[in-house]
Design a protein around this motif. Sequence first.
Motif, short mmCIF file in Angstrom:
data_model
loop_
_atom_site.label_atom_id
_atom_site.label_comp_id
_atom_site.label_asym_id
_atom_site.label_seq_id
_atom_site.Cartn_x
_atom_site.Cartn_y
_atom_site.Cartn_z
N ASP A 1 0.83 52.25 74.64
CA ASP A 1 2.02 51.64 75.21
C ASP A 1 2.98 51.23 74.10
OD1 ASP A 1 3.93 50.07 76.45
OD2 ASP A 1 2.50 48.69 77.35
N PRO A 2 4.16 51.84 74.02
CA PRO A 2 5.08 51.50 72.93
C PRO A 2 5.52 50.04 72.94
CG PRO A 2 6.14 52.98 74.50
CD PRO A 2 4.70 52.87 74.90
N GLU A 3 5.34 49.37 74.05
CA GLU A 3 5.69 47.95 74.16
C GLU A 3 4.46 47.04 74.14
OE1 GLU A 3 8.91 47.16 74.03
OE2 GLU A 3 9.29 49.33 73.98
N GLY A 4 3.29 47.62 73.98
CA GLY A 4 2.04 46.85 74.05
C GLY A 4 1.80 46.00 72.81
N PRO A 5 0.87 45.09 72.93
CA PRO A 5 0.55 44.19 71.81
C PRO A 5 -0.13 44.95 70.67
CG PRO A 5 -1.10 43.96 73.52
CD PRO A 5 -0.04 44.89 74.07
N VAL A 6 0.11 44.51 69.46
CA VAL A 6 -0.59 45.05 68.29
C VAL A 6 -1.20 43.89 67.52
CG1 VAL A 6 0.85 47.11 68.06
CG2 VAL A 6 1.48 45.05 66.83
N LEU A 7 -2.35 44.13 66.94
CA LEU A 7 -3.00 43.12 66.12
C LEU A 7 -2.27 43.04 64.78
CD1 LEU A 7 -5.50 41.20 66.12
CD2 LEU A 7 -6.67 42.99 64.82
N PRO A 8 -1.85 41.84 64.38
CA PRO A 8 -1.21 41.73 63.06
C PRO A 8 -2.19 42.14 61.96
CG PRO A 8 -0.82 39.75 64.37
CD PRO A 8 -1.85 40.58 65.10
N MET A 9 -1.67 42.78 60.92
CA MET A 9 -2.53 43.23 59.82
C MET A 9 -3.30 42.08 59.20
SD MET A 9 -2.97 46.40 59.19
CE MET A 9 -3.81 46.19 57.64
N GLU A 10 -2.71 40.91 59.10
CA GLU A 10 -3.42 39.77 58.51
C GLU A 10 -4.66 39.42 59.34
OE1 GLU A 10 -3.24 38.29 55.52
OE2 GLU A 10 -1.82 39.91 55.14
N ASP A 11 -4.57 39.55 60.67
CA ASP A 11 -5.73 39.29 61.53
C ASP A 11 -6.80 40.35 61.34
OD1 ASP A 11 -4.16 37.19 62.42
OD2 ASP A 11 -4.02 37.91 64.49
#
Length: 175
Positions: A155-165
């Motif tokens: 999903d282009p609008e879906g959530p992504v995990l931040p790299m720091e996490d």
Amino acid sequence: MLSRDELHDLFEGLAGLPYGGEVVDQRTHALQAAAHAVAAGADDELVLAAAFHDVGRARPVAERHRGLPHEQAGAAFARDHLTERSAWAIEQHVAAKRYLVAVDPAYHDTLSPVSVRTLRAQGGPMSPEETAAFEAHAWSSDAVALRRWDDTAKDPEGPVLPMEDLIAAYERVMR
């Protein structure tokens, strides 16, 4: 253990890399799968498996493991840099799709057109013997969970995990 910079570079190398006709690139797909794992309450090993499940498509990994399907190349990478449990889930995420199609007829209808096309190339639904062998493995439910996060990470609008996490999860598992 990979350094923070190596992790950043690996995932930045996925940015803009097409994901087989899906509407997201490889980086977004990986970090969305990881975000879905976190939302589901998965432990760090499975969050890492979700983030790295398609790492076999990353240029340096694919070049090192030429000729291997992406799930096997990714598992080889994971055996060097993650845990065996994460590696097994990565290696089995394609088999988990075949398993789910075999045991849940409604599952097929949730697949994207690209996943339906690749399912045929991956062998279609598992046979009853393959299904039984898959179910017998102690980590089969991990691979099934990973597969479901994989399926929803388009999903282009879906959530992504931040790299720091992601880096924090990696450091917790690998210390």
